[in-house]
Write an enzyme that holds these catalytic residues in place. Structure first.
Site, PDB file in Angstrom:
ATOM      1  N   LEU A 150      -5.529   6.749 -26.422  1.00 13.60           N
ATOM      2  CA  LEU A 150      -6.716   7.530 -27.386  1.00 13.60           C
ATOM      3  C   LEU A 150      -6.599   9.006 -26.008  1.00 13.60           C
ATOM      4  CD1 LEU A 150      -9.732   4.752 -27.123  1.00 13.60           C
ATOM      5  CD2 LEU A 150      -8.119   6.067 -29.020  1.00 13.60           C
ATOM      6  N   THR A 151      -7.492   9.523 -26.197  1.00 17.54           N
ATOM      7  CA  THR A 151      -7.209  10.825 -25.397  1.00 17.54           C
ATOM      8  C   THR A 151      -7.200  10.900 -23.791  1.00 17.54           C
ATOM      9  OG1 THR A 151      -9.496  11.381 -26.335  1.00 17.54           O
ATOM     10  CG2 THR A 151      -7.519  12.467 -27.533  1.00 17.54           C
ATOM     11  N   GLU A 152      -8.368  10.345 -23.775  1.00 15.50           N
ATOM     12  CA  GLU A 152      -9.209   9.415 -22.942  1.00 15.50           C
ATOM     13  C   GLU A 152      -9.311   7.708 -22.870  1.00 15.50           C
ATOM     14  OE1 GLU A 152     -10.240  13.515 -22.311  1.00 15.50           O
ATOM     15  OE2 GLU A 152     -10.819  12.567 -23.737  1.00 15.50           O
ATOM     16  N   THR A 153      -9.096   7.309 -21.654  1.00 18.48           N
ATOM     17  CA  THR A 153      -9.764   6.264 -20.083  1.00 18.48           C
ATOM     18  C   THR A 153     -10.534   6.109 -19.712  1.00 18.48           C
ATOM     19  OG1 THR A 153      -8.160   5.137 -22.304  1.00 18.48           O
ATOM     20  CG2 THR A 153      -8.993   3.497 -20.609  1.00 18.48           C
ATOM     21  N   HIS A 185     -16.006  13.996 -23.989  1.00 18.03           N
ATOM     22  CA  HIS A 185     -16.525  12.914 -24.436  1.00 18.03           C
ATOM     23  C   HIS A 185     -16.949  11.611 -23.693  1.00 18.03           C
ATOM     24  CE1 HIS A 185     -12.906  12.119 -25.729  1.00 18.03           C
ATOM     25  NE2 HIS A 185     -13.124  11.032 -25.685  1.00 18.03           N
TER      26      HIS A 185
END
Length: 253
Positions: free
Chosen positions: A46-49, A78
């Site tokens: 994902l874009t961030e974890t 987010h």
């Protein structure tokens, strides 16, 4: 890595399922190494974890580390909201009712809870001012536009390294088909205005090849950073449209 850990995936910036920006939240990051956190972030893709940890200061409710598939970020929008939601859903109780204090590399981030809504206070910019000419030329080349198409440009870095160019219209932003091979380390946004009276004031697209993310569906940190730049001329409240190209058409305020 093998012991069970609480985990949530949260869809942020949308009232409609699967139309926002997802973040993976590991609710107990205790005793994970940097390499292990990065490995998990590559796996979620994902874009961030994010990884929730005990705070190092009594002023914070928890500490958060934020990883893209390729590197750690000092702050991101987010992931901050999604992680605060996950922390609350899993029994987190803030020191101050309806005010969550998140500790991260960028400092202490205030997250306000109002009914079912969470909103963060943007950290201050660590870099502003016009984009330097060589970098601006690289961006223009990557975007397939000309210098005359750029109304304004600015560093708006509140941690991830953002800069932004402003085009004349939202339609011009939506028409961009960037070749990111020209800017492989960039963290760059493109902003364009909708006609007066439209539902949204601006269209925003954010490209983050420098973090291993070609285009971010909905980017809270960039939106907040641009607000710092637009404050002298923008209305007190306005809506920004994001995510048309990635089927995440939820506005962010």
């Amino acid at each position: 890595m093998t012991r069970p850990r609480a985990f949530m995936q949260v869809d942020v910036f949308s009232h409609t399922p699967y139309r926002g920006n997802p973040v993976a939240v590991v609710l107990d990051g205790t005793d994970l190494t940097d390499d292990q956190m990065q490995q998990v972030a590559r796996w979620t893709n994902l874009t961030e974890t994010t990884f929730v940890l005990p705070p190092t200061t009594p002023d914070a409710d928890y500490r958060l580390r934020i990883f893209t598939p390729t590197r750690e970020l000092p702050f991101a929008g987010h992931p901050t909201l999604g992680s605060a939601h996950a922390w609350l859903e899993n029994g987190g109780i803030p020191h101050t009712p309806d005010l969550i204090i998140q500790e991260c590399t960028a400092g202490l981030i205030k997250v306000r809870r109002d009914a079912s809504t969470l909103a963060f206070a943007s950290p201050p910019l660590i870099r502003d001012g016009p984009i330097d000419e060589p970098y601006l030329t690289e961006i223009i080349t990557a975007f397939g536009i000309t210098h005359d198409d750029v109304l304004a440009h600015q560093w708006v870095d509140n941690g991830p390294g953002w800069a932004v160019i402003r085009l004349r219209t939202a339609a011009e932003v939506l028409a961009l088909t960037p070749d990111l091979s020209h800017i492989p380390t960039a963290m760059i946004g493109a902003l364009g205005a909708y006609p007066t009276g439209s539902e949204h004031a601006y269209e925003l697209r954010t490209f983050a090849p420098g973090a291993g993310v070609p285009e971010d569906p909905i980017c809270g940190s960039m939106t907040a950073a641009i607000a710092h730049w637009l404050t002298p001329t923008a209305p007190t409240t306005y809506k920004v449209s994001q995510g048309h190209h990635l089927h995440a058409q939820a506005p962010s305020k």
